[in-house]
Design a protein around this motif. Structure first.
Motif, PDB file in Angstrom:
ATOM      1  N   LEU A  76       0.827  -1.207   0.000  1.00  0.00           N
ATOM      2  CA  LEU A  76       0.000   0.000   0.000  1.00  0.00           C
ATOM      3  C   LEU A  76       0.862   1.258   0.000  1.00  0.00           C
ATOM      4  O   LEU A  76       0.587   2.227  -0.717  1.00  0.00           O
ATOM      5  N   ALA A  77       1.930   1.241   0.801  1.00  0.00           N
ATOM      6  CA  ALA A  77       2.820   2.407   0.854  1.00  0.00           C
ATOM      7  C   ALA A  77       3.525   2.636  -0.474  1.00  0.00           C
ATOM      8  O   ALA A  77       3.775   3.782  -0.864  1.00  0.00           O
ATOM      9  N   ALA A  78       3.848   1.534  -1.190  1.00  0.00           N
ATOM     10  CA  ALA A  78       4.533   1.672  -2.470  1.00  0.00           C
ATOM     11  C   ALA A  78       3.704   2.454  -3.474  1.00  0.00           C
ATOM     12  O   ALA A  78       4.243   3.137  -4.351  1.00  0.00           O
ATOM     13  N   VAL A  79       2.381   2.369  -3.345  1.00  0.00           N
ATOM     14  CA  VAL A  79       1.504   3.093  -4.258  1.00  0.00           C
ATOM     15  C   VAL A  79       1.706   4.603  -4.123  1.00  0.00           C
ATOM     16  O   VAL A  79       1.705   5.346  -5.108  1.00  0.00           O
ATOM     17  N   GLY A 231       2.671   4.201 -15.455  1.00  0.00           N
ATOM     18  CA  GLY A 231       3.586   3.090 -15.220  1.00  0.00           C
ATOM     19  C   GLY A 231       3.015   1.763 -15.651  1.00  0.00           C
ATOM     20  O   GLY A 231       3.692   0.953 -16.299  1.00  0.00           O
ATOM     21  N   VAL A 232       1.744   1.522 -15.336  1.00  0.00           N
ATOM     22  CA  VAL A 232       1.109   0.260 -15.713  1.00  0.00           C
ATOM     23  C   VAL A 232       0.999   0.135 -17.224  1.00  0.00           C
ATOM     24  O   VAL A 232       1.211  -0.938 -17.799  1.00  0.00           O
ATOM     25  N   ALA A 233       0.685   1.243 -17.886  1.00  0.00           N
ATOM     26  CA  ALA A 233       0.548   1.211 -19.344  1.00  0.00           C
ATOM     27  C   ALA A 233       1.862   0.833 -20.007  1.00  0.00           C
ATOM     28  O   ALA A 233       1.884   0.061 -20.983  1.00  0.00           O
ATOM     29  N   PHE A 234       2.977   1.355 -19.493  1.00  0.00           N
ATOM     30  CA  PHE A 234       4.273   1.017 -20.088  1.00  0.00           C
ATOM     31  C   PHE A 234       4.575  -0.469 -19.891  1.00  0.00           C
ATOM     32  O   PHE A 234       5.042  -1.144 -20.811  1.00  0.00           O
ATOM     33  N   SER A 367       7.584   1.931  -9.667  1.00  0.00           N
ATOM     34  CA  SER A 367       6.557   1.936  -8.637  1.00  0.00           C
ATOM     35  C   SER A 367       5.405   1.013  -9.007  1.00  0.00           C
ATOM     36  O   SER A 367       4.921   0.225  -8.184  1.00  0.00           O
ATOM     37  N   ALA A 368       4.970   1.089 -10.268  1.00  0.00           N
ATOM     38  CA  ALA A 368       3.894   0.213 -10.724  1.00  0.00           C
ATOM     39  C   ALA A 368       4.325  -1.249 -10.687  1.00  0.00           C
ATOM     40  O   ALA A 368       3.558  -2.132 -10.288  1.00  0.00           O
ATOM     41  N   PHE A 369       5.561  -1.517 -11.086  1.00  0.00           N
ATOM     42  CA  PHE A 369       6.075  -2.893 -11.094  1.00  0.00           C
ATOM     43  C   PHE A 369       6.089  -3.467  -9.688  1.00  0.00           C
ATOM     44  O   PHE A 369       5.645  -4.600  -9.453  1.00  0.00           O
ATOM     45  N   TRP A 370       6.612  -2.704  -8.729  1.00  0.00           N
ATOM     46  CA  TRP A 370       6.644  -3.176  -7.341  1.00  0.00           C
ATOM     47  C   TRP A 370       5.248  -3.437  -6.806  1.00  0.00           C
ATOM     48  O   TRP A 370       4.984  -4.450  -6.167  1.00  0.00           O
ATOM     49  N   THR A 371       4.343  -2.491  -7.074  1.00  0.00           N
ATOM     50  CA  THR A 371       2.993  -2.629  -6.542  1.00  0.00           C
ATOM     51  C   THR A 371       2.313  -3.882  -7.086  1.00  0.00           C
ATOM     52  O   THR A 371       1.702  -4.658  -6.339  1.00  0.00           O
ATOM     53  N   LEU A 372       2.431  -4.116  -8.384  1.00  0.00           N
ATOM     54  CA  LEU A 372       1.800  -5.284  -8.991  1.00  0.00           C
ATOM     55  C   LEU A 372       2.489  -6.579  -8.568  1.00  0.00           C
ATOM     56  O   LEU A 372       1.828  -7.591  -8.292  1.00  0.00           O
ATOM     57  N   GLN A 373       3.822  -6.551  -8.506  1.00  0.00           N
ATOM     58  CA  GLN A 373       4.546  -7.774  -8.162  1.00  0.00           C
ATOM     59  C   GLN A 373       4.173  -8.285  -6.775  1.00  0.00           C
ATOM     60  O   GLN A 373       4.020  -9.487  -6.562  1.00  0.00           O
ATOM     61  N   TYR A 374       4.035  -7.377  -5.815  1.00  0.00           N
ATOM     62  CA  TYR A 374       3.792  -7.792  -4.434  1.00  0.00           C
ATOM     63  C   TYR A 374       2.329  -7.680  -4.020  1.00  0.00           C
ATOM     64  O   TYR A 374       2.007  -7.822  -2.840  1.00  0.00           O
ATOM     65  N   SER A 375       1.439  -7.459  -4.990  1.00  0.00           N
ATOM     66  CA  SER A 375       0.041  -7.214  -4.648  1.00  0.00           C
ATOM     67  C   SER A 375      -0.620  -8.387  -3.943  1.00  0.00           C
ATOM     68  O   SER A 375      -1.466  -8.197  -3.059  1.00  0.00           O
ATOM     69  N   VAL A 376      -0.265  -9.618  -4.309  1.00  0.00           N
ATOM     70  CA  VAL A 376      -0.899 -10.791  -3.685  1.00  0.00           C
ATOM     71  C   VAL A 376       0.059 -11.546  -2.765  1.00  0.00           C
ATOM     72  O   VAL A 376      -0.316 -12.562  -2.182  1.00  0.00           O
ATOM     73  N   ALA A 377       1.289 -11.052  -2.630  1.00  0.00           N
ATOM     74  CA  ALA A 377       2.277 -11.750  -1.797  1.00  0.00           C
ATOM     75  C   ALA A 377       1.846 -11.884  -0.338  1.00  0.00           C
ATOM     76  O   ALA A 377       2.051 -12.943   0.270  1.00  0.00           O
ATOM     77  N   PRO A 378       1.256 -10.853   0.290  1.00  0.00           N
ATOM     78  CA  PRO A 378       0.824 -11.023   1.676  1.00  0.00           C
ATOM     79  C   PRO A 378      -0.190 -12.158   1.853  1.00  0.00           C
ATOM     80  O   PRO A 378      -0.142 -12.897   2.838  1.00  0.00           O
TER      81      PRO A 378
END
Length: 422
Positions: A76-79, A231-234, A367-378
């Motif tokens: 959440l903070a990464a967003v 970021g997501v679009a790229f 930032s987008a990459f980190w957020t998506l990569q760890y979105s379901v990790a918890p």
């Protein structure tokens, strides 16, 4: 998580000390020491907090839940981190992050004097993980202001090397302190490290940010939604990054809870003490250094695709083997192999992202990459540890390791396989 070097600003001018060797630049040296202490504190918490939960509850599922809520807070903070860092005084932000973590972690040993209060950990860790994410983003944005552009790669290399060394020393020291005085005392040492780090950052003189590097000075203040969308679009348009994002999202789901699994396996299944846990974690962290030293050579020889895919496959095999290991030495060696390959795969993906992303988009894309990569990790950490408590560590580690190998196999059917050799 480890800190990726990110180049989010425009090229800055030369600093007065840029032509001098880094070891002769006072401000960089002080900042280097502060960053190392901050990473050392993070690595203390990595061991001490799960040990506190296990000591108080005896439950690996409760450990996994703690890891999950901490990971969710970091995601959440990464967003928001990139946007905040670009709009505030970064020096004050770094100092504030360290001081806040000092206070939060310092509460734990004080409260523990009155008796275990596990609920406190579920409040403290998410806040500290969120604050740590802001520190991580802030730290990589100020390196350029210390050394300029020509020495940026060398500076990042030194920061990453000492961060890896702190990752070795931290778990070892945390295990020793926990074995002598209890995990709560280890958390107290953790808090103190952040206090010293804040004092060191206060001594550092950062160059002012160029006026054209601040959106508000140009009358521009793009919204958070626009930043994330860009970021997501790229990532979506680039075939290799798109595939990597999906594959790493699955990999993170399976592996975020690994530390909890190792701690539980060593203490519950094999009957060893906190000191052994710290030693195993320290040996495992040596793998991170090994991977960092080998990755450039391996990638030059094999290319990106085989290096990334092979590293993920070895991660899966090592993960599966840890669940069946019945002696400490084997657990330590497999942990080192796993972390070495995680480091190699992570460095490869970070480098490729830096190579193919335009400089003005790099911060938002990362930032987008980190957020998506760890979105379901918890969620993965909670599921992994819940399953281990009910079925045992061996079948869970075998299943998760096999899934990691399948991720590597799936990469062979994506553009990752054909990624370049540089």
């Amino acid at each position: 998580m480890t800190h990726e070097a990110r180049d989010t600003g425009r090229a800055a001018g030369r600093s007065p000390g840029e032509s001098r060797p880094l070891w002769r630049q006072r401000d960089f040296g002080v900042f280097w020491a502060a960053q190392t202490l901050s990473v050392l504190g993070d690595s203390f918490a990595l061991i001490a907090l799960p040990l506190l939960v296990l000591e108080a509850t005896g439950s690996i599922a409760r450990m996994g839940l703690l890891t999950a809520v901490g990971g969710a807070a970091a995601v959440l903070a990464a967003v928001f981190a990139g946007t905040v860092v670009d709009r505030v005084d970064r020096r004050r932000l770094l100092i504030g992050c360290d001081l806040l973590r000092m206070v939060l972690y310092g509460l734990v040993p004080l409260v523990w004097l009155l008796g275990p209060q596990v609920w406190l950990l579920y409040a403290v860790l998410p806040l500290c993980e969120a604050v740590g994410m802001f520190f991580a983003v802030g730290y990589v944005t100020v390196v350029r202001s210390l050394v300029g552009t020509e020495q940026l790669t060398e500076a990042n290399g030194r920061l990453n090397a000492t961060a890896a060394a702190a990752g070795v020393l931290g778990p070892l020291c945390a295990g020793v302190v926990a074995a002598w005085s209890g995990p709560a005392a280890a958390v107290g040492v953790d808090a103190a490290s952040f206090g010293v780090s804040a004092a060191l950052v206060a001594l550092v003189r950062f160059r002012p940010r160029p006026a054209d590097d601040r959106p508000e000075d140009k009358g521009e203040r793009p919204g958070l939604r626009q930043d994330l969308r860009t970021g997501v679009a790229f990532l979506y348009r680039h075939p290799v990054l798109r595939a990597l994002t999906v594959l790493l999202c699955c990999f993170s789901f399976l592996t975020l809870g690994l530390n909890d699994l190792i701690i539980y396996h060593l203490k519950h299944d094999l009957g060893h003490d906190d000191g052994t846990v710290g030693t195993v974690m320290a040996v495992g962290a040596l793998g991170t250094i090994t991977g960092a030293l080998l990755v450039a050579r391996v990638r030059r020889r094999l290319g990106f695709g085989p290096t990334w895919t092979g590293a993920v496959a070895v991660c899966g095999l090592a993960f599966a083997g840890m669940g069946r290991a019945t002696d400490v030495a084997t657990v330590a060696l497999l942990s080192a192999a796993f972390l070495a390959c995680v480091g190699m795969a992570g460095t490869c993906s970070m480098s490729l992202r830096q190579e193919v992303t335009p400089e003005h988009l790099l911060g938002r894309v990362t930032s987008a990459f980190w957020t998506l990569q760890y979105s379901v990790a918890p969620v993965g950490a909670a599921v992994l540890t819940w399953a281990a408590e009910r079925r045992g560590t061996t079948p869970v580690a075998l299943a998760a390791g096999a899934c990691c190998v399948l991720i590597a196999a799936a990469a062979l059917f994506t553009p990752v396989r054909r990624a370049g050799r540089t």
